[in-house]
Design an enzyme around this catalytic site. Sequence first.
Site, mmCIF file in Angstrom:
data_model
loop_
_atom_site.group_PDB
_atom_site.id
_atom_site.type_symbol
_atom_site.label_atom_id
_atom_site.label_comp_id
_atom_site.label_asym_id
_atom_site.label_seq_id
_atom_site.Cartn_x
_atom_site.Cartn_y
_atom_site.Cartn_z
ATOM 1 N N ASN A 7 0.882 -1.341 0.147
ATOM 2 C CA ASN A 7 0.051 0.042 -0.111
ATOM 3 C C ASN A 7 1.017 1.495 -0.154
ATOM 4 O OD1 ASN A 7 -1.465 1.932 0.683
ATOM 5 N ND2 ASN A 7 -2.980 1.175 2.206
ATOM 6 N N ARG A 96 -2.792 -2.366 -3.441
ATOM 7 C CA ARG A 96 -3.195 -0.782 -3.215
ATOM 8 C C ARG A 96 -3.636 -0.469 -4.495
ATOM 9 N NH1 ARG A 96 -5.942 2.222 1.750
ATOM 10 N NH2 ARG A 96 -7.691 2.683 1.206
ATOM 11 N N HIS A 185 -12.563 2.886 -0.763
ATOM 12 C CA HIS A 185 -13.023 1.846 0.335
ATOM 13 C C HIS A 185 -13.498 1.076 -0.357
ATOM 14 C CE1 HIS A 185 -13.135 5.074 3.535
ATOM 15 N NE2 HIS A 185 -11.899 5.117 3.799
ATOM 16 N N ASN A 216 -10.323 7.593 9.667
ATOM 17 C CA ASN A 216 -9.597 8.428 9.903
ATOM 18 C C ASN A 216 -10.446 9.916 8.501
ATOM 19 O OD1 ASN A 216 -9.010 10.367 10.906
ATOM 20 N ND2 ASN A 216 -6.838 10.849 9.299
ATOM 21 N N ARG A 246 -11.407 15.759 7.202
ATOM 22 C CA ARG A 246 -12.480 16.355 5.673
ATOM 23 C C ARG A 246 -14.244 16.753 6.172
ATOM 24 N NH1 ARG A 246 -11.206 10.665 2.718
ATOM 25 N NH2 ARG A 246 -8.919 11.027 3.157
ATOM 26 N N ASP A 288 -8.894 13.114 16.840
ATOM 27 C CA ASP A 288 -8.772 11.679 17.267
ATOM 28 C C ASP A 288 -10.054 11.771 17.494
ATOM 29 O OD1 ASP A 288 -7.970 9.891 18.500
ATOM 30 O OD2 ASP A 288 -6.559 9.496 18.027
ATOM 31 N N PHE A 289 -10.974 10.962 17.502
ATOM 32 C CA PHE A 289 -12.111 10.682 18.498
ATOM 33 C C PHE A 289 -11.975 9.953 19.269
ATOM 34 C CE2 PHE A 289 -16.314 10.766 16.519
ATOM 35 C CZ PHE A 289 -15.647 11.344 15.066
ATOM 36 N N ARG A 290 -10.893 9.594 20.108
ATOM 37 C CA ARG A 290 -10.675 9.756 21.338
ATOM 38 C C ARG A 290 -9.798 10.597 21.940
ATOM 39 N NH1 ARG A 290 -5.972 5.113 19.458
ATOM 40 N NH2 ARG A 290 -6.177 7.106 18.088
ATOM 41 N N GLY A 336 -11.273 2.007 11.951
ATOM 42 C CA GLY A 336 -10.947 2.436 13.748
ATOM 43 C C GLY A 336 -12.132 3.310 15.021
ATOM 44 N N ASN A 340 -14.022 0.898 16.890
ATOM 45 C CA ASN A 340 -13.615 1.024 18.843
ATOM 46 C C ASN A 340 -14.145 1.588 19.271
ATOM 47 O OD1 ASN A 340 -11.058 -0.942 18.805
ATOM 48 N ND2 ASN A 340 -10.944 0.538 16.858
ATOM 49 N N GLU A 389 -8.543 -4.675 5.330
ATOM 50 C CA GLU A 389 -8.112 -4.998 3.645
ATOM 51 C C GLU A 389 -7.052 -5.489 2.723
ATOM 52 O OE1 GLU A 389 -9.137 -0.442 2.586
ATOM 53 O OE2 GLU A 389 -8.751 -0.375 4.470
HETATM 54 P P1 AMP Z 1 -8.505 4.283 10.745
HETATM 55 O O1 AMP Z 1 -8.691 5.241 10.077
HETATM 56 O O2 AMP Z 1 -9.628 3.382 10.461
HETATM 57 O O3 AMP Z 1 -7.360 3.950 11.179
HETATM 58 O O4 AMP Z 1 -9.406 5.047 12.161
HETATM 59 C C1 AMP Z 1 -8.605 5.811 12.833
HETATM 60 C C2 AMP Z 1 -9.955 6.839 13.966
HETATM 61 O O5 AMP Z 1 -10.153 5.503 14.422
HETATM 62 C C3 AMP Z 1 -9.701 7.241 15.158
HETATM 63 O O6 AMP Z 1 -10.248 9.039 14.461
HETATM 64 C C4 AMP Z 1 -9.658 6.902 16.058
HETATM 65 O O7 AMP Z 1 -9.226 8.244 16.993
HETATM 66 C C5 AMP Z 1 -10.153 6.046 16.258
HETATM 67 N N1 AMP Z 1 -9.454 4.565 16.704
HETATM 68 C C6 AMP Z 1 -8.839 4.219 17.269
HETATM 69 N N2 AMP Z 1 -8.821 3.264 18.119
HETATM 70 C C7 AMP Z 1 -9.631 3.096 18.591
HETATM 71 C C8 AMP Z 1 -10.238 3.311 20.346
HETATM 72 N N3 AMP Z 1 -9.439 2.553 20.876
HETATM 73 N N4 AMP Z 1 -11.115 4.022 20.833
HETATM 74 C C9 AMP Z 1 -11.923 5.515 20.047
HETATM 75 N N5 AMP Z 1 -11.140 5.273 19.352
HETATM 76 C C10 AMP Z 1 -10.213 4.670 17.831
#
Ligand code: AMP
Length: 403
Positions: A7, A96, A185, A216, A246, A288-290, A336, A340, A389
């Site tokens: 990738n 990819r 995707h 993301n 975005r 970042d959602f965390r 992500g 999660n 993927e």
């Molecule tokens: P991805 O692009 O699929 O890797 O997803 C990234 C997103 O997933 C980010 O916004 C992270 O905050 C969220 N994410 C990844 N791990 C966790 C977790 N353990 N708890 C909450 N959000 C997560």
Amino acid sequence: MKVLIINCGSSSLKYQLIDSETEKVLAKGLCERIGIEGGMLSHTASETPEREARKIEKAVEMPDHVKAVELVIECLTDKEYGVIGSLEDIDAVGHRLVHGGERFSEATLITDEVIKAIEECNDLAPLHNPANLTGIRSCRQLMPEVPMVGVFDTAFHQTMPKKAYLYGIPYEYYEKYKIRRYGFHGTSHSYVSKRAAEILHKNYQDFKVIVCHLGNGASVSAVKNGQCVDTSMGLTPLEGLFMGTRSGDLDPAILEFICNKENLSISEMLTILNKKSGVLGLSKLSSDFRDLIAAANDGNELARTTLEAYSYRVAKYIGAYTAAMNGVDAIVFTAGIGENNSDVRQLVGDYLSYLGTGVDRSKNDVRGKEAVISYDEARIPILIVPTNEELAIARETVKVLGR
Ligand code: AMP
């Protein structure tokens, strides 16, 4: 068969070596800062019954992608960190690829003619396709005898009907420039929708499923009888849901309005829509959602509003796609955030009572594994299905090579 999955981004290269018979990851890694000073390589050889996992990280300059692929091969064949004896043990490479335009509706064996056709799609993905092609060329240079397969992010969505992929703009732009919705995707939507049918013991060819790929980058797709009938991303991955940075859907007139007020060019404005909008822009905090959840729980109003706006838009797409398919048999979360983040799943689930379903709080407390999270009497199951993927690309590669 041992399949190397590549990738390749403009300055990075992710890889996995997968044994297609056992579907196990033998090794994986990442090259970062290719062509930029301060290159970094990380490589992990997976655990086996005979030995523990082994990981190396090292600073190494990678002036170009050929050097990066060379290092990947060195790692894979290294006496201490390697998992294969020599280059000859790699049976195929699966690449990819982001944009296959209208030309590629499935994975394809890479030939000179195919490379030319991918180049013709560069216009549609100017950041991604040239980088993907660099990965292909580098691998071909170092492994000229190894068959290579290209797996396109857009391919799965090529089954969308015209009514779903045309924009309401003069038709001549479609005729002249192929301006239409393509979706992305696709490898994930295909893998996850099939897996959901398996988990529920349904026939994939007679199954209506909505897949919410929330990472993301984020997109929703409607998959009916094994075919994608609609998806939320468009000509580029900017359309649809809010994402980490975005904007997703917006009134196109906003562009001119802000450009005039802030004295920006269209391309500056597009950078803002791609890199400074979405969750980051709205929350003024983080993509970042965390971070977002922590702040919302701490009483940050804007973080709470962002979370609500994000979930609301996912729920709106689920409603639209239920209509598009005249019903739905399952709703799936992946990537992500989908895998999660229980808060987003709960908030989205709260909009689904009109479908006779919703998320069960006690079942929703899971991360990163397959689970049914709807309440017991729900009419429509809601699932978590972790995406994979790389495995999907390995499977496609084997299929194309007819092995
Ligand atoms: P991805 O692009 O699929 O890797 O997803 C990234 C997103 O997933 C980010 O916004 C992270 O905050 C969220 N994410 C990844 N791990 C966790 C977790 N353990 N708890 C909450 N959000 C997560």
